[in-house]
Design a protein around this motif. Structure first.
Motif, PDB file in Angstrom:
ATOM      1  N   PHE A   1       0.860  -1.438   0.243  1.00 45.13           N
ATOM      2  CA  PHE A   1      -0.381  -0.027   0.094  1.00 45.13           C
ATOM      3  C   PHE A   1       1.247   1.484   0.194  1.00 45.13           C
ATOM      4  CE2 PHE A   1      -5.063   0.759   0.916  1.00 45.13           C
ATOM      5  CZ  PHE A   1      -5.083  -0.312  -0.288  1.00 45.13           C
ATOM      6  N   PRO A   2       1.903   1.020   1.152  1.00 46.99           N
ATOM      7  CA  PRO A   2       2.886   2.755   0.491  1.00 46.99           C
ATOM      8  C   PRO A   2       3.041   3.139  -0.625  1.00 46.99           C
ATOM      9  CG  PRO A   2       3.221   1.748   2.285  1.00 46.99           C
ATOM     10  CD  PRO A   2       2.550   0.868   1.993  1.00 46.99           C
ATOM     11  N   ILE A   3       3.390   2.130  -1.265  1.00 45.50           N
ATOM     12  CA  ILE A   3       4.190   2.776  -2.389  1.00 45.50           C
ATOM     13  C   ILE A   3       2.877   3.233  -3.855  1.00 45.50           C
ATOM     14  CG2 ILE A   3       4.129   0.202  -3.543  1.00 45.50           C
ATOM     15  CD1 ILE A   3       6.736   3.330  -4.289  1.00 45.50           C
ATOM     16  N   HIS A   4       1.689   2.973  -3.629  1.00 47.78           N
ATOM     17  CA  HIS A   4       0.242   3.496  -3.750  1.00 47.78           C
ATOM     18  C   HIS A   4       0.040   3.641  -3.452  1.00 47.78           C
ATOM     19  CE1 HIS A   4      -0.211  -0.402  -7.196  1.00 47.78           C
ATOM     20  NE2 HIS A   4      -0.464  -1.102  -5.721  1.00 47.78           N
ATOM     21  N   ILE A   5       0.406   4.775  -2.398  1.00 47.52           N
ATOM     22  CA  ILE A   5      -0.501   5.596  -1.937  1.00 47.52           C
ATOM     23  C   ILE A   5       1.142   7.135  -1.992  1.00 47.52           C
ATOM     24  CG2 ILE A   5      -1.616   7.063   0.008  1.00 47.52           C
ATOM     25  CD1 ILE A   5      -1.466   5.077   1.306  1.00 47.52           C
ATOM     26  N   LEU A   6       2.088   6.904  -2.036  1.00 45.84           N
ATOM     27  CA  LEU A   6       3.133   7.440  -2.758  1.00 45.84           C
ATOM     28  C   LEU A   6       3.028   8.470  -4.089  1.00 45.84           C
ATOM     29  CD1 LEU A   6       5.571   9.244  -1.237  1.00 45.84           C
ATOM     30  CD2 LEU A   6       7.369   7.050  -2.207  1.00 45.84           C
ATOM     31  N   LEU A   7       2.895   7.197  -4.564  1.00 48.03           N
ATOM     32  CA  LEU A   7       2.876   7.197  -6.307  1.00 48.03           C
ATOM     33  C   LEU A   7       1.680   8.489  -6.578  1.00 48.03           C
ATOM     34  CD1 LEU A   7       4.521   4.193  -7.917  1.00 48.03           C
ATOM     35  CD2 LEU A   7       5.280   6.394  -7.593  1.00 48.03           C
ATOM     36  N   THR A   8       0.106   7.597  -6.114  1.00 47.91           N
ATOM     37  CA  THR A   8      -0.786   8.211  -6.965  1.00 47.91           C
ATOM     38  C   THR A   8      -1.389   9.440  -6.244  1.00 47.91           C
ATOM     39  OG1 THR A   8      -1.531   5.692  -7.649  1.00 47.91           O
ATOM     40  CG2 THR A   8      -3.398   7.046  -7.579  1.00 47.91           C
ATOM     41  N   GLY A   9      -1.239   9.447  -5.048  1.00 52.04           N
ATOM     42  CA  GLY A   9      -1.110  10.404  -3.881  1.00 52.04           C
ATOM     43  C   GLY A   9      -0.465  11.464  -3.762  1.00 52.04           C
ATOM     44  N   LEU A  10       0.651  11.573  -4.484  1.00 49.04           N
ATOM     45  CA  LEU A  10       1.049  12.777  -3.773  1.00 49.04           C
ATOM     46  C   LEU A  10       2.200  12.623  -5.228  1.00 49.04           C
ATOM     47  CD1 LEU A  10       2.221  11.257  -0.374  1.00 49.04           C
ATOM     48  CD2 LEU A  10       1.172  13.466  -0.641  1.00 49.04           C
TER      49      LEU A  10
ATOM     50  N   GLN B   1       2.731  11.665  -8.834  1.00 49.36           N
ATOM     51  CA  GLN B   1       1.834  12.180  -9.845  1.00 49.36           C
ATOM     52  C   GLN B   1       1.272  13.199  -9.401  1.00 49.36           C
ATOM     53  OE1 GLN B   1       0.320   7.993 -10.526  1.00 49.36           O
ATOM     54  NE2 GLN B   1       2.086   7.230 -11.681  1.00 49.36           N
ATOM     55  N   PRO B   2       0.348  13.660  -8.469  1.00 51.69           N
ATOM     56  CA  PRO B   2      -0.622  14.749  -8.607  1.00 51.69           C
ATOM     57  C   PRO B   2       0.095  15.703  -8.432  1.00 51.69           C
ATOM     58  CG  PRO B   2      -1.475  13.478  -6.610  1.00 51.69           C
ATOM     59  CD  PRO B   2       0.005  12.591  -7.568  1.00 51.69           C
TER      60      PRO B   2
ATOM     61  N   ALA C   1       6.726  12.626 -10.611  1.00 49.65           N
ATOM     62  CA  ALA C   1       6.994  11.767 -11.299  1.00 49.65           C
ATOM     63  C   ALA C   1       6.005  11.455 -12.512  1.00 49.65           C
ATOM     64  CB  ALA C   1       6.285  10.002 -10.304  1.00 49.65           C
TER      65      ALA C   1
END
Lengths: 119, 136
Positions: free
Chosen positions: A27-36, A38-39, A43
């Motif tokens: 989960f942490p990597i998904h939140i880091l990328l999609t949630g922080l 990339q927006p 990234a």
């Protein structure tokens, strides 16, 4: 009533335990990328076509199904106890449990429906 | 004739304040750790919305991306990442608590026992990032 009724907790615990593994490691990597990242533009965000191509891969969908279904049952199992402890409403445990598990079941159906219906 | 005693026995019922977790730091830490479950549920929904938007069309996906860039959502995501990472790290660090820590008469440091967890965490994260960013 049976003199010794067995707890149904182990059944939910299997989902909770597997979900804990998925949530902690993935989960942490998904939140880091999609949630922080990339927006915020730190990234690259692949375009829709390329993301859809990734989603069309059966292995991606299998991974997402396992990740999301186990994660939501993990969250439901823990939220039941957290809500009872946080609000000190343990006498309402059965009601809270019903709400948590019905929500988890609804999300499970939504996950399967969304992943089966990939164009 | 009934016998009355001067002292009526009363069952002990401890009363718990709804704010019991503010009493001590370890209690508070426990509640911070447990509330990460709410953020897990939140991010499952976010990922579902992302999949739905991807399937719906280019406009829907652009809308999802602009929603993720909303400052309030960014703050929620940062808090979610913090609490889920805290839950994960405290869980990884449980290994030295349940594991025999002696090797050839020496005590193995806690971090070394937990190290494989962090290694797997790093490799798994790297793999997911490579796929999610469409590098491989």
């Amino acid at each position: 009533m049976a003199p010794h009724s067995r707890s149904h907790r182990p059944l939910a615990w299997v989902l909770f335990g597997t979900g804990g593994f998925f949530v902690a490691f993935f989960f942490p990597i998904h939140i880091l990328l999609t949630g922080l990242l990339q927006p915020l533009g730190f990234a690259p965000s692949p375009d829709r076509e390329s993301m859809l191509a990734l989603l069309e891969n059966p292995l991606t969908r299998l991974y997402l199904a396992a990740l999301l279904i186990f994660a939501i049952w993990h969250a439901g199992y823990r939220l039941r106890d957290t809500i009872c402890d946080l609000l000190a409403i343990r006498p309402l445990d059965k009601v809270v449990m019903g709400l948590c598990y019905i929500s988890a079941a609804a999300v499970t159906i939504a996950v399967i429906a969304l992943l089966v219906c990939v164009p | 004739m009934p016998q009355y005693s001067a002292f009526q026995p009363k069952p002990y019922r401890p009363r718990m304040s709804p704010f019991w977790f503010l009493d001590r730091w370890p209690y508070f830490k426990f509640i911070i750790r447990e509330t990460s479950a709410a953020f897990v549920a939140y991010f499952v929904i976010v990922m579902l919305v992302q999949i739905y938007a991807l399937e719906r069309g280019a406009g829907a996906y652009a809308h999802f991306q602009s929603l993720m860039a909303n400052p309030i959502i960014l703050v929620i995501n940062a808090v979610a990442l913090g609490s889920i990472a805290f839950h994960a790290i405290t869980w990884f660090m449980l290994v030295p608590r349940v594991f025999v820590r002696h090797t050839m008469g020496n005590i193995v440091p806690d971090l070394l026992i937990a190290a494989p967890n962090f290694g797997v965490w790093f490799v798994a994260s790297l793999l997911i990032a490579l796929f999610a960013l469409r590098i491989i």
